[in-house]
Design a protein around this motif. Structure first.
Motif, PDB file in Angstrom:
ATOM      1  N   LEU A  28       0.718  -1.251  -0.120  1.00 26.29           N
ATOM      2  CA  LEU A  28      -0.019   0.108   0.209  1.00 26.29           C
ATOM      3  C   LEU A  28       0.797   1.211  -0.041  1.00 26.29           C
ATOM      4  O   LEU A  28       0.426   2.306   0.020  1.00 26.29           O
ATOM      5  CB  LEU A  28      -0.793   0.085   1.088  1.00 26.29           C
ATOM      6  CG  LEU A  28      -1.968  -1.186   1.301  1.00 26.29           C
ATOM      7  CD1 LEU A  28      -2.544  -1.052   2.652  1.00 26.29           C
ATOM      8  CD2 LEU A  28      -2.970  -0.986   0.111  1.00 26.29           C
ATOM      9  N   SER A  30       2.303   2.426   2.702  1.00 26.81           N
ATOM     10  CA  SER A  30       1.452   3.053   3.806  1.00 26.81           C
ATOM     11  C   SER A  30       2.769   2.760   5.371  1.00 26.81           C
ATOM     12  O   SER A  30       3.471   1.930   4.886  1.00 26.81           O
ATOM     13  CB  SER A  30       0.249   2.727   4.182  1.00 26.81           C
ATOM     14  OG  SER A  30       0.166   1.320   4.210  1.00 26.81           O
ATOM     15  N   LYS A  60      -9.664   3.147   8.219  1.00 28.15           N
ATOM     16  CA  LYS A  60      -9.837   2.879   6.660  1.00 28.15           C
ATOM     17  C   LYS A  60      -9.856   1.312   6.701  1.00 28.15           C
ATOM     18  O   LYS A  60      -9.057   0.688   7.415  1.00 28.15           O
ATOM     19  CB  LYS A  60      -8.340   3.143   5.775  1.00 28.15           C
ATOM     20  CG  LYS A  60      -8.205   4.693   5.900  1.00 28.15           C
ATOM     21  CD  LYS A  60      -7.005   5.063   5.236  1.00 28.15           C
ATOM     22  CE  LYS A  60      -6.879   6.507   5.290  1.00 28.15           C
ATOM     23  NZ  LYS A  60      -5.395   6.879   4.715  1.00 28.15           N
ATOM     24  N   ILE A  62      -9.344  -2.229   4.430  1.00 27.10           N
ATOM     25  CA  ILE A  62      -8.259  -2.712   3.397  1.00 27.10           C
ATOM     26  C   ILE A  62      -8.914  -4.164   3.309  1.00 27.10           C
ATOM     27  O   ILE A  62      -8.888  -4.949   4.205  1.00 27.10           O
ATOM     28  CB  ILE A  62      -6.931  -2.581   3.814  1.00 27.10           C
ATOM     29  CG1 ILE A  62      -6.525  -1.389   4.188  1.00 27.10           C
ATOM     30  CG2 ILE A  62      -5.868  -3.320   2.912  1.00 27.10           C
ATOM     31  CD1 ILE A  62      -5.192  -1.090   5.042  1.00 27.10           C
ATOM     32  N   TYR A  84      -7.174  -0.650  -0.650  1.00 29.96           N
ATOM     33  CA  TYR A  84      -8.144   0.102   0.134  1.00 29.96           C
ATOM     34  C   TYR A  84      -9.608  -0.042  -0.360  1.00 29.96           C
ATOM     35  O   TYR A  84      -9.699  -0.229  -1.670  1.00 29.96           O
ATOM     36  CB  TYR A  84      -7.776   1.614   0.079  1.00 29.96           C
ATOM     37  CG  TYR A  84      -6.509   2.027   0.856  1.00 29.96           C
ATOM     38  CD1 TYR A  84      -6.527   1.865   2.402  1.00 29.96           C
ATOM     39  CD2 TYR A  84      -5.592   2.266   0.240  1.00 29.96           C
ATOM     40  CE1 TYR A  84      -5.460   2.402   3.124  1.00 29.96           C
ATOM     41  CE2 TYR A  84      -4.370   2.522   0.874  1.00 29.96           C
ATOM     42  CZ  TYR A  84      -4.381   2.601   2.226  1.00 29.96           C
ATOM     43  OH  TYR A  84      -3.096   2.828   3.100  1.00 29.96           O
TER      44      TYR A  84
END
Length: 85
Positions: A28, A30, A60, A62, A84
């Motif tokens: 991701l 992230s 969030k 996922i 996501y």
């Protein structure tokens, strides 16, 4: 070998997710610290495919797909996809 089945979240699922935590963030791009499991599906193949729906610390969601090879291979579980929702 079979189709995907929804299963109840068990300690084993948390362990698998812990193994692939870094891989999820890599997929991701992230830096999420926590993933709370919302739902788990699995598919038995030559190992186990998992599809997790997880929620992050900032709420969030996922979808994470993981492959866990058979134990005799001594290979770790790894992320095959993460998106996501």
């Amino acid at each position: 070998m079979g189709g995907w089945s929804v299963v109840e979240v068990e300690e084993r699922h948390h362990q698998v997710l812990g193994v692939v935590h870094h891989g999820i963030n890599q997929h991701l791009g992230s830096h999420h610290q926590t993933f709370t499991i919302i739902e788990v599906r699995h598919q038995i193949v030559a190992g186990t495919n998992y599809q997790f729906i997880v929620e992050t610390e900032d709420h969030k969601r996922i979808q994470v797909k993981v492959f866990e090879p058979l134990p005799h291979t001594n290979q770790p579980a790894h992320v095959t996809a993460a998106v996501y929702l």
